[in-house]
Design a protein around this motif. Structure first.
Motif, mmCIF file in Angstrom:
data_model
loop_
_atom_site.group_PDB
_atom_site.id
_atom_site.type_symbol
_atom_site.label_atom_id
_atom_site.label_comp_id
_atom_site.label_asym_id
_atom_site.label_seq_id
_atom_site.Cartn_x
_atom_site.Cartn_y
_atom_site.Cartn_z
ATOM 1 N N MET A 150 -97.957 60.274 -44.715
ATOM 2 C CA MET A 150 -98.254 59.452 -45.882
ATOM 3 C C MET A 150 -96.957 58.916 -46.452
ATOM 4 S SD MET A 150 -99.974 60.457 -49.571
ATOM 5 C CE MET A 150 -101.676 60.505 -49.025
ATOM 6 N N ILE A 151 -96.923 57.609 -46.671
ATOM 7 C CA ILE A 151 -95.769 56.971 -47.306
ATOM 8 C C ILE A 151 -96.150 56.608 -48.734
ATOM 9 C CG2 ILE A 151 -94.237 54.974 -47.277
ATOM 10 C CD1 ILE A 151 -94.519 54.925 -44.258
ATOM 11 N N ILE A 152 -95.362 57.070 -49.697
ATOM 12 C CA ILE A 152 -95.600 56.718 -51.095
ATOM 13 C C ILE A 152 -94.294 56.236 -51.712
ATOM 14 C CG2 ILE A 152 -97.476 58.383 -51.334
ATOM 15 C CD1 ILE A 152 -95.599 60.160 -52.954
ATOM 16 N N MET A 166 -108.410 60.317 -47.405
ATOM 17 C CA MET A 166 -108.004 59.366 -46.376
ATOM 18 C C MET A 166 -107.977 59.968 -44.976
ATOM 19 S SD MET A 166 -105.121 56.950 -48.190
ATOM 20 C CE MET A 166 -103.945 58.213 -48.637
ATOM 21 N N ALA A 167 -107.596 61.247 -44.852
ATOM 22 C CA ALA A 167 -107.314 61.829 -43.541
ATOM 23 C C ALA A 167 -108.527 61.896 -42.631
ATOM 24 C CB ALA A 167 -106.716 63.226 -43.710
ATOM 25 N N SER A 168 -109.714 62.112 -43.187
ATOM 26 C CA SER A 168 -110.895 62.274 -42.347
ATOM 27 C C SER A 168 -111.221 61.018 -41.552
ATOM 28 C CB SER A 168 -112.100 62.676 -43.196
ATOM 29 O OG SER A 168 -112.363 61.700 -44.178
ATOM 30 N N HIS A 169 -110.763 59.850 -42.028
ATOM 31 C CA HIS A 169 -111.036 58.608 -41.300
ATOM 32 C C HIS A 169 -110.401 58.612 -39.912
ATOM 33 C CE1 HIS A 169 -113.078 56.435 -44.519
ATOM 34 N NE2 HIS A 169 -112.157 56.875 -45.358
ATOM 35 N N ALA A 177 -105.436 53.291 -37.430
ATOM 36 C CA ALA A 177 -104.017 53.648 -37.414
ATOM 37 C C ALA A 177 -103.462 53.858 -38.813
ATOM 38 C CB ALA A 177 -103.200 52.565 -36.713
ATOM 39 N N ALA A 178 -104.139 53.321 -39.829
ATOM 40 C CA ALA A 178 -103.647 53.450 -41.203
ATOM 41 C C ALA A 178 -104.820 53.392 -42.170
ATOM 42 C CB ALA A 178 -102.640 52.347 -41.525
ATOM 43 N N VAL A 179 -104.735 54.199 -43.213
ATOM 44 C CA VAL A 179 -105.726 54.193 -44.289
ATOM 45 C C VAL A 179 -104.950 54.007 -45.587
ATOM 46 C CG1 VAL A 179 -107.604 55.403 -45.433
ATOM 47 C CG2 VAL A 179 -107.179 55.797 -42.993
ATOM 48 N N LEU A 226 -101.588 56.146 -45.578
ATOM 49 C CA LEU A 226 -101.526 57.225 -44.594
ATOM 50 C C LEU A 226 -101.534 56.608 -43.197
ATOM 51 C CD1 LEU A 226 -101.622 60.371 -44.352
ATOM 52 C CD2 LEU A 226 -104.099 60.144 -44.080
ATOM 53 N N PHE A 227 -100.559 57.002 -42.368
ATOM 54 C CA PHE A 227 -100.393 56.437 -41.035
ATOM 55 C C PHE A 227 -100.506 57.511 -39.963
ATOM 56 C CE2 PHE A 227 -97.959 53.454 -43.681
ATOM 57 C CZ PHE A 227 -98.340 52.218 -43.171
ATOM 58 N N ARG A 228 -100.882 57.067 -38.752
ATOM 59 C CA ARG A 228 -100.659 57.863 -37.555
ATOM 60 C C ARG A 228 -99.209 57.640 -37.142
ATOM 61 N NH1 ARG A 228 -105.537 59.550 -34.875
ATOM 62 N NH2 ARG A 228 -107.349 58.281 -35.493
ATOM 63 N N ARG A 229 -98.410 58.662 -37.236
ATOM 64 C CA ARG A 229 -96.976 58.537 -36.962
ATOM 65 C C ARG A 229 -96.715 57.995 -35.564
ATOM 66 N NH1 ARG A 229 -93.529 62.046 -34.324
ATOM 67 N NH2 ARG A 229 -91.303 61.968 -34.923
ATOM 68 N N SER A 230 -97.419 58.498 -34.571
ATOM 69 C CA SER A 230 -97.176 58.095 -33.188
ATOM 70 C C SER A 230 -97.424 56.606 -32.987
ATOM 71 C CB SER A 230 -98.058 58.906 -32.240
ATOM 72 O OG SER A 230 -99.429 58.783 -32.601
ATOM 73 N N VAL A 231 -98.463 56.074 -33.637
ATOM 74 C CA VAL A 231 -98.775 54.658 -33.492
ATOM 75 C C VAL A 231 -97.705 53.798 -34.155
ATOM 76 C CG1 VAL A 231 -100.448 52.858 -34.075
ATOM 77 C CG2 VAL A 231 -101.244 55.098 -33.308
ATOM 78 N N VAL A 232 -97.253 54.218 -35.335
ATOM 79 C CA VAL A 232 -96.207 53.461 -36.029
ATOM 80 C C VAL A 232 -94.935 53.412 -35.186
ATOM 81 C CG1 VAL A 232 -94.708 53.411 -38.055
ATOM 82 C CG2 VAL A 232 -97.131 53.939 -38.319
#
Length: 432
Positions: A150-152, A166-169, A177-179, A226-232
């Motif tokens: 998560m980036i804030i 957000m995480a359950s998505h 890839a991001a919520v 909230l991101f999937r780190r690997s995808v970013v």
């Protein structure tokens, strides 16, 4: 001059401009209201609007990612960073790590971070000289130990359940890839700040709900996503030459075949500009950023026939064109009145099409307030100000777009550093 203006009023191009000026906001509002209604009813049917969504998938997400990483970039955030870290550590999740990137701060940010030097869940990354937000984010993401990142922003105030919402998505839909969360304006003492609170309900939140129903949102919120780190990381991480790196990475992830979606129940408090100087500086950057993203991705989307991106691309282009038409027509109407040529065509403010435009804008505002009432208890109290939003605030935004577009097109991209405006020691440079 009078005869010239009267001849302009009879020109087919002028008539086309008036129809586009009136019809575009009506069509967009109608689509947004109907699509957000579909989105809202779907969530109500699954009891996800007011209750914790997808409990089974949430438990699965906590099993897959027992640790969540929170990355906070900071530049001269002495007044805010301690509270941001505290709020991040309070997020409801089995285990949290917080990574703070101090990007060459010249105030007391480093002294505040020293208070967390012995905290096992807080890690600091120091840059002697400022690199900019995007170059700061990338080493923070690389250092994260979880694929759930998560980036804030350093003055964000996320709700305690934001991460869980957000995480359950990521478990429900594997192509997500991001919520992004739901930014809510806090501390709104004057008219300008209240207009922005209305904006985030009537425009931002309603449109994002509608865009989710269509399948693509136009941007995640830089204040909390909230991101999937690997995808970013696989995508090349955040771009250093984009004024709005959040818009750019959204479009890039979409083009890679992933989806970025909106979770309205994941609320985050944010500070908004409190005066016109700060507001204008912020909106110039947003406008410049959208133009840069169109330069970066627009032709590629068309050339490769990436049809899922067509609605996002078309809406962005037409919105910029509409702003230019609004400013041009307003100036033309003012000149025509000054020389006694009367009001040309159908004015956005007083014409019959204008009445329809203003009317559906008010419907969208009230609908947006209804949608967000669960997540922002005070938003409905602002309804008396709703008529001023399309009458005044639209024109302010359009003027900013016109002021920015051509200079951006005529200049080259360059590395973007921090864009910070402050009022009473509070950062007010928000991106959505």
């Amino acid at each position: 001059m009078r005869d010239l203006l009267l001849s302009v009023g009879a020109n087919p191009f002028y008539l086309a401009f008036t129809w586009f000026l009136a019809a575009f906001p009506v069509v967009i509002a109608a689509l947004a209201i109907n699509s957000s209604r579909v989105f809202y009813l779907d969530r109500l049917s699954r009891e996800t609007e007011n209750l914790n969504p997808h409990l089974e998938q949430l438990r699965e997400a906590q099993r897959i990612w027992p640790l969540a990483s929170i990355v906070i970039p900071a530049r001269d955030e002495e007044a805010n960073i301690e509270q941001a870290i505290a709020r991040a550590l309070q997020l409801a999740w089995p285990s949290i790590e917080v990574i703070v990137i101090n990007d060459g701060s010249t105030d007391g940010t480093d002294q505040v971070l020293q208070r967390f030097a012995d905290h096992s869940n807080v890690t600091g990354i120091e840059h002697d000289a400022p690199m900019g937000k995007s170059p700061s984010l990338n080493p923070g993401i690389a250092a994260a130990r979880s694929d759930l990142v998560m980036i804030i922003d350093a003055d964000a105030l996320p709700d305690v359940n934001a991460l869980a919402r957000m995480a359950s998505h990521f478990v429900v839909d594997h192509d997500v890839a991001a919520v992004t969360g739901n930014p809510r304006a806090v501390g709104i003492p004057n008219l300008l700040s209240k207009m922005q609170a209305i904006e985030f309900s009537s425009t931002v939140s309603t449109l994002r709900r509608g865009q989710c129903a269509w399948g693509r949102i136009n941007t995640v919120s830089g204040i909390m996503t909230l991101f999937r780190r690997s995808v970013v990381l696989d995508s090349g991480a955040f771009s250093s030459n984009q004024p709005t790196e959040d818009i750019e990475i959204t479009w890039r992830l979409h083009r890679m075949g992933f989806r970025c979606i909106y979770e309205p129940a994941a609320s985050v408090g944010m500070h908004v500009p409190l005066n016109l100087t700060q507001w204008f500086a912020q909106r110039k950057r947003w406008s410049r950023g959208l133009v840069r993203v169109l330069q970066e991705h627009g032709w590629g989307i068309i050339r490769k026939n990436e049809w899922p991106m067509y609605p996002v691309l078309l809406e962005a282009i037409l919105a910029i064109v509409w702003c230019h038409v609004l400013v041009f027509m307003t100036a033309l109407w003012a000149v025509s009145l000054a020389v006694g040529a009367g009001m040309l065509g159908n004015s956005l403010v007083i014409g019959r099409w204008g009445a329809m435009t203003i009317g559906i804008a008010l419907v969208q505002i009230l609908w947006g307030m209804h949608l967000d009432a669960h997540h922002d208890k005070g938003i409905r109290k602002l309804w008396p100000l709703a008529p001023w939003y399309p009458l005044v605030y639209w024109w302010m935004q359009a003027f900013t777009v016109v002021w920015t577009t051509v200079p951006t097109l005529l200049t080259r991209q360059e590395t973007v550093t921090w864009n910070i405006t402050r009022s009473d020691s509070t950062r007010n440079d928000r991106r959505t």
